[in-house]
Design an enzyme around this catalytic site. Sequence first.
Site, PDB file in Angstrom:
ATOM      1  N   SER A 120       0.863  -1.194   0.000  1.00 50.03           N
ATOM      2  CA  SER A 120       0.000   0.000   0.000  1.00 50.03           C
ATOM      3  C   SER A 120       0.890   1.231   0.000  1.00 50.03           C
ATOM      4  O   SER A 120       2.046   1.169   0.439  1.00 50.03           O
ATOM      5  CB  SER A 120      -0.865   0.020   1.260  1.00 50.03           C
ATOM      6  N   TYR A 155      -1.930   0.196  10.861  1.00 47.87           N
ATOM      7  CA  TYR A 155      -2.110  -0.280   9.474  1.00 47.87           C
ATOM      8  C   TYR A 155      -0.854   0.053   8.661  1.00 47.87           C
ATOM      9  O   TYR A 155      -0.326  -0.812   7.942  1.00 47.87           O
ATOM     10  CB  TYR A 155      -3.356   0.351   8.830  1.00 47.87           C
TER      11      TYR A 155
HETATM   12  P1  NDP Z   1     -11.548  -6.046   0.474  1.00 49.02           P
HETATM   13  O1  NDP Z   1     -12.052  -5.887   1.865  1.00 49.02           O
HETATM   14  O2  NDP Z   1     -12.506  -5.783  -0.636  1.00 49.02           O
HETATM   15  O3  NDP Z   1     -10.942  -7.519   0.283  1.00 49.02           O
HETATM   16  C1  NDP Z   1     -10.141  -8.119   1.268  1.00 49.02           C
HETATM   17  C2  NDP Z   1     -10.019  -9.602   0.990  1.00 49.02           C
HETATM   18  O4  NDP Z   1      -9.128 -10.166   1.958  1.00 49.02           O
HETATM   19  C3  NDP Z   1     -11.340 -10.346   1.076  1.00 49.02           C
HETATM   20  O5  NDP Z   1     -11.420 -11.292   0.044  1.00 49.02           O
HETATM   21  C4  NDP Z   1     -11.266 -11.035   2.436  1.00 49.02           C
HETATM   22  O6  NDP Z   1     -11.970 -12.272   2.389  1.00 49.02           O
HETATM   23  C5  NDP Z   1      -9.760 -11.301   2.556  1.00 49.02           C
HETATM   24  N1  NDP Z   1      -9.361 -11.437   3.945  1.00 49.02           N
HETATM   25  C6  NDP Z   1      -9.376 -10.493   4.915  1.00 49.02           C
HETATM   26  N2  NDP Z   1      -9.001 -11.028   6.090  1.00 49.02           N
HETATM   27  C7  NDP Z   1      -8.754 -12.350   5.863  1.00 49.02           C
HETATM   28  C8  NDP Z   1      -8.367 -13.435   6.688  1.00 49.02           C
HETATM   29  N3  NDP Z   1      -8.123 -13.269   7.990  1.00 49.02           N
HETATM   30  N4  NDP Z   1      -8.234 -14.652   6.127  1.00 49.02           N
HETATM   31  C9  NDP Z   1      -8.471 -14.825   4.816  1.00 49.02           C
HETATM   32  N5  NDP Z   1      -8.833 -13.846   3.967  1.00 49.02           N
HETATM   33  C10 NDP Z   1      -8.991 -12.623   4.502  1.00 49.02           C
HETATM   34  O7  NDP Z   1     -10.276  -5.084   0.382  1.00 49.02           O
HETATM   35  P2  NDP Z   1      -9.228  -4.804  -0.823  1.00 49.02           P
HETATM   36  O8  NDP Z   1      -9.488  -5.649  -1.986  1.00 49.02           O
HETATM   37  O9  NDP Z   1      -9.185  -3.352  -0.990  1.00 49.02           O
HETATM   38  O10 NDP Z   1      -7.878  -5.229  -0.090  1.00 49.02           O
HETATM   39  C11 NDP Z   1      -6.988  -6.198  -0.595  1.00 49.02           C
HETATM   40  C12 NDP Z   1      -5.586  -5.828  -0.157  1.00 49.02           C
HETATM   41  O11 NDP Z   1      -5.226  -4.562  -0.714  1.00 49.02           O
HETATM   42  C13 NDP Z   1      -5.373  -5.697   1.351  1.00 49.02           C
HETATM   43  O12 NDP Z   1      -4.123  -6.266   1.681  1.00 49.02           O
HETATM   44  C14 NDP Z   1      -5.349  -4.175   1.572  1.00 49.02           C
HETATM   45  O13 NDP Z   1      -4.613  -3.832   2.707  1.00 49.02           O
HETATM   46  C15 NDP Z   1      -4.691  -3.731   0.294  1.00 49.02           C
HETATM   47  N6  NDP Z   1      -4.885  -2.349  -0.103  1.00 49.02           N
HETATM   48  C16 NDP Z   1      -6.157  -1.823  -0.253  1.00 49.02           C
HETATM   49  C17 NDP Z   1      -6.309  -0.507  -0.658  1.00 49.02           C
HETATM   50  C18 NDP Z   1      -7.640   0.134  -0.792  1.00 49.02           C
HETATM   51  O14 NDP Z   1      -7.707   1.376  -0.734  1.00 49.02           O
HETATM   52  N7  NDP Z   1      -8.709  -0.607  -1.010  1.00 49.02           N
HETATM   53  C19 NDP Z   1      -5.153   0.310  -0.998  1.00 49.02           C
HETATM   54  C20 NDP Z   1      -3.889  -0.330  -0.785  1.00 49.02           C
HETATM   55  C21 NDP Z   1      -3.778  -1.616  -0.385  1.00 49.02           C
HETATM   56  P3  NDP Z   1     -12.919 -12.842   3.553  1.00 49.02           P
HETATM   57  O15 NDP Z   1     -13.508 -11.665   4.272  1.00 49.02           O
HETATM   58  O16 NDP Z   1     -13.914 -13.694   2.814  1.00 49.02           O
HETATM   59  O17 NDP Z   1     -11.994 -13.646   4.401  1.00 49.02           O
HETATM   60  C1  8X3 Z   2      -5.093   1.544   1.818  1.00 47.26           C
HETATM   61  C2  8X3 Z   2      -4.779   2.906   1.315  1.00 47.26           C
HETATM   62  O1  8X3 Z   2      -4.146   5.252   2.051  1.00 47.26           O
HETATM   63  O2  8X3 Z   2      -6.153   4.250   3.043  1.00 47.26           O
HETATM   64  O3  8X3 Z   2      -3.949   0.775   1.934  1.00 47.26           O
HETATM   65  O4  8X3 Z   2      -3.979   3.508   3.696  1.00 47.26           O
HETATM   66  S1  8X3 Z   2      -4.750   4.025   2.592  1.00 47.26           S
END
Ligand code: NDP
Ligand code: 8X3
Length: 254
Positions: A141, A154
């Site tokens: 991120s 985070y």
């Molecule tokens: P979502 O919440 O849409 O998706 C998260 C996914 O991770 C889900 O499929 C969830 O599945 C899975 N997950 C969460 N916790 C667990 C667990 N304990 N075990 C197994 N699976 C898990 O978020 P994003 O797609 O946005 O996030 C994906 C990644 O991208 C993360 O690492 C996030 O930190 C990162 N990210 C996101 C950003 C954003 O602004 N959206 C920006 C930068 C990075 P389930 O709940 O079914 O377990």
């Molecule tokens: C998620 C993006 O800027 O909210 O990783 O931390 S931010």
Amino acid sequence: MNTKTAFITGTTSGFGLAIANRLASLGYNIIITGRRRERLDKVADDVCSHYGVEVLPLCFDVRDREACRKAVDSLPEHWQQIDLLINNAGLAAGSTPVQEGDMDDWERMIDTNVKGLLYISRFVIPLMVRRKSGHIINISSIAGVEVYPSGNVYCATKHAVNAITKGMRIDLLKENIKVSSIAPGAAETEFSLVRFHGDQDKADAVYKGIVPLNAEDIADTVEFIVTRPPHVNINDILLTPARQANTYLYNRDN
Ligand code: NDP
Ligand code: 8X3
């Protein structure tokens, strides 16, 4: 052409779901994971019928070390040839100054984003080492590069992901395994809804006045990384919405 296999964590929503579809469209057989079984099975059915590739859904929590071990150990022989691991599962929980932080939220983030990523990597990487071939993409991120107010833990987890990525790149150099990372800025998925414990208004406010990234933008980035020639490794890509300058400065004017 040899069909490739990808193992993607967190495919029940957001980036993981888009990446699973994109890799299937490129002909990959995919192992998909998440905790929400119904969603996971639906993704498996949809991807399988749409792209005609093989899909193996594995329902488990990445925070559970033994469940991670069992999931990888349970792979039938032909699924053990993993060409690509995408460590995507992760979350933010809460957004409060460190002195008011909820320790359960801290533990969820550390256990998922850092320890879960390590567990999966520890069990999958030996399968790659055995074949002297593979590619790992860690979803980091912009929060792994800069810290923002109330982002404390985070941000710490994503800084850790970046250190782990660098460590993997060093340790796996002689094993012919590429290691890349993607660092997105604000992207509209279920991320903010999860972060604010289901408060839709707070989640919507994050994207107010900007056009955020979306999951397809991250799938595009994955596609770019995995379609480079064998002699090229894309180390790290950081992408943000056009209206985001850093972790806390947005242009929300019209
Ligand atoms: P979502 O919440 O849409 O998706 C998260 C996914 O991770 C889900 O499929 C969830 O599945 C899975 N997950 C969460 N916790 C667990 C667990 N304990 N075990 C197994 N699976 C898990 O978020 P994003 O797609 O946005 O996030 C994906 C990644 O991208 C993360 O690492 C996030 O930190 C990162 N990210 C996101 C950003 C954003 O602004 N959206 C920006 C930068 C990075 P389930 O709940 O079914 O377990
Ligand atoms: C998620 C993006 O800027 O909210 O990783 O931390 S931010």
